[in-house]
Design a protein around this motif. Sequence first.
Motif, PDB file in Angstrom:
ATOM      1  N   ARG A   1      44.209 -28.850  75.769  1.00  0.00           N
ATOM      2  CA  ARG A   1      44.652 -29.708  76.869  1.00  0.00           C
ATOM      3  C   ARG A   1      46.174 -29.694  76.938  1.00  0.00           C
ATOM      4  O   ARG A   1      46.851 -29.915  75.923  1.00  0.00           O
ATOM      5  N   VAL A   2      46.669 -29.443  78.131  1.00  0.00           N
ATOM      6  CA  VAL A   2      48.108 -29.320  78.340  1.00  0.00           C
ATOM      7  C   VAL A   2      48.546 -30.302  79.412  1.00  0.00           C
ATOM      8  O   VAL A   2      47.932 -30.387  80.482  1.00  0.00           O
ATOM      9  N   LYS A   3      49.599 -31.054  79.128  1.00  0.00           N
ATOM     10  CA  LYS A   3      50.212 -31.934  80.116  1.00  0.00           C
ATOM     11  C   LYS A   3      51.502 -31.291  80.609  1.00  0.00           C
ATOM     12  O   LYS A   3      52.265 -30.729  79.817  1.00  0.00           O
ATOM     13  N   THR A   4      51.744 -31.365  81.899  1.00  0.00           N
ATOM     14  CA  THR A   4      52.951 -30.761  82.467  1.00  0.00           C
ATOM     15  C   THR A   4      53.556 -31.709  83.484  1.00  0.00           C
ATOM     16  O   THR A   4      52.944 -32.697  83.897  1.00  0.00           O
ATOM     17  N   GLU A   5      54.780 -31.372  83.904  1.00  0.00           N
ATOM     18  CA  GLU A   5      55.429 -32.159  84.955  1.00  0.00           C
ATOM     19  C   GLU A   5      54.814 -31.874  86.317  1.00  0.00           C
ATOM     20  O   GLU A   5      54.896 -32.682  87.229  1.00  0.00           O
ATOM     21  N   GLY A   6      54.191 -30.710  86.451  1.00  0.00           N
ATOM     22  CA  GLY A   6      53.478 -30.402  87.677  1.00  0.00           C
ATOM     23  C   GLY A   6      52.033 -30.844  87.536  1.00  0.00           C
ATOM     24  O   GLY A   6      51.682 -31.670  86.688  1.00  0.00           O
ATOM     25  N   ALA A   7      51.170 -30.290  88.346  1.00  0.00           N
ATOM     26  CA  ALA A   7      49.745 -30.588  88.231  1.00  0.00           C
ATOM     27  C   ALA A   7      49.211 -29.945  86.962  1.00  0.00           C
ATOM     28  O   ALA A   7      49.289 -28.735  86.794  1.00  0.00           O
ATOM     29  N   ALA A   8      48.704 -30.763  86.039  1.00  0.00           N
ATOM     30  CA  ALA A   8      48.222 -30.233  84.764  1.00  0.00           C
ATOM     31  C   ALA A   8      47.020 -29.334  84.987  1.00  0.00           C
ATOM     32  O   ALA A   8      46.113 -29.669  85.752  1.00  0.00           O
ATOM     33  N   PRO A   9      46.997 -28.161  84.347  1.00  0.00           N
ATOM     34  CA  PRO A   9      45.834 -27.281  84.488  1.00  0.00           C
ATOM     35  C   PRO A   9      44.607 -27.886  83.820  1.00  0.00           C
ATOM     36  O   PRO A   9      44.712 -28.768  82.971  1.00  0.00           O
ATOM     37  N   ALA A  10      43.463 -27.402  84.228  1.00  0.00           N
ATOM     38  CA  ALA A  10      42.217 -27.866  83.624  1.00  0.00           C
ATOM     39  C   ALA A  10      42.190 -27.482  82.144  1.00  0.00           C
ATOM     40  O   ALA A  10      42.816 -26.501  81.734  1.00  0.00           O
ATOM     41  N   PRO A  11      41.482 -28.263  81.322  1.00  0.00           N
ATOM     42  CA  PRO A  11      41.378 -27.907  79.899  1.00  0.00           C
ATOM     43  C   PRO A  11      40.803 -26.496  79.724  1.00  0.00           C
ATOM     44  O   PRO A  11      39.960 -26.046  80.507  1.00  0.00           O
ATOM     45  N   VAL A  12      41.279 -25.807  78.693  1.00  0.00           N
ATOM     46  CA  VAL A  12      40.815 -24.455  78.401  1.00  0.00           C
ATOM     47  C   VAL A  12      39.812 -24.531  77.257  1.00  0.00           C
ATOM     48  O   VAL A  12      40.183 -24.892  76.129  1.00  0.00           O
ATOM     49  N   PRO A  13      38.538 -24.216  77.502  1.00  0.00           N
ATOM     50  CA  PRO A  13      37.555 -24.226  76.410  1.00  0.00           C
ATOM     51  C   PRO A  13      37.844 -23.126  75.393  1.00  0.00           C
ATOM     52  O   PRO A  13      38.160 -21.994  75.758  1.00  0.00           O
TER      53      PRO A  13
END
Length: 564
Positions: free
Chosen positions: A145-157
């Motif tokens: 799970r990645v948080k960003t200043e932009g729209a966070a991408p979906a979690p990567v399984p």
Amino acid sequence: MTSALVAAAPAVVGTTASGAQVVSPLVKVRPGEALHGRRDARLSVARGECEATQVVLPAHAAHPKVEALSLSGPGTALKASVWREAFVDVKTPSNGEGKPGPWPDALVPVEAPIQASDANLPTVLFVEVCAPEKQAPGTYKGELRVKTEGAAPAPVPFTVEVQPFALPASSSLPNSFGVSLYSIARGHGLSPESPEARALLREYGRALLEHRVSAHGMSMTPPPVRFEDGKAVVDWRAYDAEMGPFLDGSLLPSGARFTTAEVRDSKQASTDAEKAAYYRAFVEHFRKKGWPAQLFFYAKDEPKPEDVPLVQAQAKRVRAAGGIPVLVTSPLDDALRGSADILTPTLNCFYPRPGPQTCRNVLTARTLRGHLPKSAKVWWYQSCNSHGCNGGPPEDAAVDAAYSGWASYMVDHPAPLNRAMGVLAFSSGVDGELYFDTVFAYNTKKDVWTDVFEFGGNGDGTLFYPGTPARLGTSSHQPVISLRLKEIRDGLEDYEYLRLLTELGDGAFAQAAARRLARSGWDITRDAGEWEAVRQEVTARLRKLWASSEYAKRPGRQKPDSTP
């Protein structure tokens, strides 16, 4: 083993793709190039092995923050390490195979400040999972799970399959790569006499050992010695404090050890008799300590004709002590006949190829052995003789071809070339690998973060970056590992897979697998999918053979460490 790449709609790096892409570590992610990735990560890892993949974030995903990745399965949860890839701006390509522009190489902490030079480049995470030797085999799962200043991408399984077979903690292929306290201190702006620099040297050595690499050089300080009645009385305290943890297996939880150690010559030993006594003391000390590392004496490097008497004298003195082989970096040379116990030509001296030769005496490993005593060892090393010593594409296309395609540790060469030495070592049967330095550019006046061009190649002799607090935003100095060092580690693990497969009775399959990836030192498969397909086939073969082997029946089902 990384996941096999699947056919997918390509996305161009730097576009505003909505989701993260998982890409093989055998692909160097550069701006403007199409990627064929997937939405989930699938790794296979032997016990005692580390494997990684790359997660390319969408272009709008600025300043990422990564939640700790834990993978649950039948045993203790696996933890992942995550770095962000920083780029080096290549101005002069290493040869016609390289290209100018930004190339990923340094692995910095995810939270490290983003440099202005990286601001408009792809955001790529390097995610690595290591399975301890005692890890329970089976399937482990989790989500990145990645948080960003932009729209966070979906979690990567993430799915990680831990295999039942195990790799030894220490490399089965002896090796020795250079590292220097003085270069490290200069690169980090420290005094080499400071406790901080000494502690940092240990961290560089630890990083190498974690990647199955042994080091020569280190502090380069010989132990103090005096002579009484012809015997060397050596004060080993400082030497043991520095080198002991690397030689006795106490530094890492895995018990990994350096496979080699060089004798540090001492000016306090002035006569031939004193030198022989001093060398003999090294042999005896290693014996008493129970250190299995191969001691060696590194003779004059790349001797010229006028250096032959010196090398011959060095060999005579060392052999008078007994028990220490003399390593000479040279092709087969009648003038040096009898001087080398470990003859170490460059890689390009082993593989004939059409066009101009880049070694004065090209012999296959088998032919070379026929010219040496049975007790002699054959190592090899990379130099600018295989990528070209001047930099940039030569005007003569035939000359450029002669310097292209070789296994290479250069930044601007494909990742499979960075990884190929392990496979080549297995198929050729060489006994070990030497590399002259891992921090060479630290000792220059340049900014290593922007320029690692030396000896006609980008990264020749430099596999680290100086992680200063100012650069990383950390409270202390630390070594920054390169993508190329990860590829070298993966190549050494390839060697372990093929060696284990041979040990379990299927050497013919192992040799065929190696030839699919590297038919010679200059004819290496660039296709990441082919590398991964071969590793999958080798893994499947190992699983079957391991299940019926004696190792699977032992308590803990662990393969013993096969350190030389």
